[in-house]
Design a protein around this motif. Structure first.
Motif, short mmCIF file in Angstrom:
data_model
loop_
_atom_site.label_atom_id
_atom_site.label_comp_id
_atom_site.label_asym_id
_atom_site.label_seq_id
_atom_site.Cartn_x
_atom_site.Cartn_y
_atom_site.Cartn_z
N THR A 1 0.84 -1.20 0.00
CA THR A 1 0.00 0.00 0.00
C THR A 1 0.88 1.25 0.00
O THR A 1 1.84 1.32 0.77
N VAL A 2 0.55 2.18 -0.86
CA VAL A 2 1.23 3.47 -0.89
C VAL A 2 0.22 4.54 -0.50
O VAL A 2 -0.84 4.63 -1.10
N ILE A 3 0.54 5.30 0.53
CA ILE A 3 -0.33 6.41 0.93
C ILE A 3 0.38 7.69 0.52
O ILE A 3 1.47 8.00 1.02
N ASP A 4 -0.23 8.39 -0.41
CA ASP A 4 0.40 9.56 -1.03
C ASP A 4 -0.38 10.82 -0.64
O ASP A 4 -1.51 10.74 -0.17
N HIS A 5 0.23 11.97 -0.88
CA HIS A 5 -0.41 13.27 -0.62
C HIS A 5 -0.84 13.45 0.82
O HIS A 5 -1.91 13.99 1.11
N VAL B 1 4.00 0.78 2.52
CA VAL B 1 3.99 -0.38 3.40
C VAL B 1 3.98 -1.61 2.51
O VAL B 1 3.01 -1.85 1.79
N GLU B 2 5.07 -2.38 2.52
CA GLU B 2 5.14 -3.54 1.65
C GLU B 2 4.41 -4.74 2.22
O GLU B 2 4.37 -4.95 3.44
N ASN B 3 3.84 -5.52 1.34
CA ASN B 3 3.17 -6.78 1.67
C ASN B 3 2.00 -6.62 2.62
O ASN B 3 1.63 -7.55 3.32
N VAL C 1 8.76 -0.81 5.65
CA VAL C 1 7.92 0.40 5.67
C VAL C 1 8.84 1.56 5.30
O VAL C 1 9.88 1.75 5.92
N THR C 2 8.48 2.29 4.26
CA THR C 2 9.29 3.43 3.83
C THR C 2 8.52 4.71 4.07
O THR C 2 7.35 4.81 3.69
N ILE C 3 9.16 5.67 4.69
CA ILE C 3 8.52 6.95 4.96
C ILE C 3 9.34 8.04 4.28
O ILE C 3 10.55 8.10 4.47
N LEU D 1 -2.74 4.21 12.01
CA LEU D 1 -2.95 2.95 11.29
C LEU D 1 -2.37 1.76 12.05
O LEU D 1 -2.52 0.62 11.63
N LYS D 2 -1.67 2.05 13.15
CA LYS D 2 -1.00 1.02 13.94
C LYS D 2 -0.01 0.21 13.09
O LYS D 2 0.11 -1.00 13.23
N VAL D 3 0.67 0.91 12.19
CA VAL D 3 1.75 0.29 11.43
C VAL D 3 3.02 0.53 12.24
O VAL D 3 3.46 1.67 12.39
N THR D 4 3.57 -0.52 12.81
CA THR D 4 4.72 -0.37 13.71
C THR D 4 6.01 -0.88 13.08
O THR D 4 7.10 -0.56 13.56
#
Ligand SMILES: [Zn+2]
Length: 151
Positions: free
Chosen positions: A15-19, A61-63, A42-44, A32-35
């Motif tokens: 998933t790519v969250i853009d803008h 967020v990969e996979n 996870v790339t920021i 999102l509780k992505v830890t």
């Protein structure tokens, strides 16, 4: 290829969250509780040049495929965000975030004496009672709050 695209490499699945409004990426991850504890990459990228917003943040967020009910939680923090679901390097779904009618277990109630902040096993539930500007109301103590109080 623009600077914007070079800032973060492409992913195969995920998933790519853009803008995302610039500077908000960490709060988005928290909501999102992505830890990163699941071991997936996870790339920021923060403060990426963008024509749409002056600067923006991007999260990859990969996979992991984030469903609308998850990504809609971030509408309060990043109302302009777009969510891209990537499979085998292709965007198979693109959607905008949409503020849901209630936010369950995303933000704590700002009232320190609220039962949802006690040791009771209750998930905080904040109902969206106004969208523009956003106003929320705690399901338990009825306190009305605006987004700044939650963050
Ligand atoms: Zn409350």
């Amino acid at each position: 290829m623009s600077e914007e695209h070079l800032a973060v490499r492409r992913i195969k699945d995920g998933t790519v969250i853009d803008h995302i409004d610039h500077g908000e990426a960490l709060r988005v991850l928290s909501a999102l509780k992505v830890t990163g504890h699941d071991g997936n990459l996870v790339t920021i990228a923060m403060n990426v040049s963008s024509s749409k917003l002056n600067r923006k943040d991007v999260i990859k967020v990969e996979n992991r495929f984030l469903f609308a009910n998850e990504t809609n939680k971030i509408a309060l923090i990043a109302p302009n965000a777009t969510v891209n679901i990537i499979k085998n390097f292709k965007v198979i779904e693109k959607r905008k975030v949409h503020l849901p009618d209630a936010l369950e277990d995303v933000f704590s109630c700002p009232n320190p004496t609220c039962i949802s902040n006690s040791d009771e096993p209750l998930k905080p539930i904040l109902k969206v009672i106004n969208r523009n500007p956003p106003k929320l109301q705690c399901k338990y103590c009825m306190k009305i709050s605006n987004p700044e109080e939650l963050l």
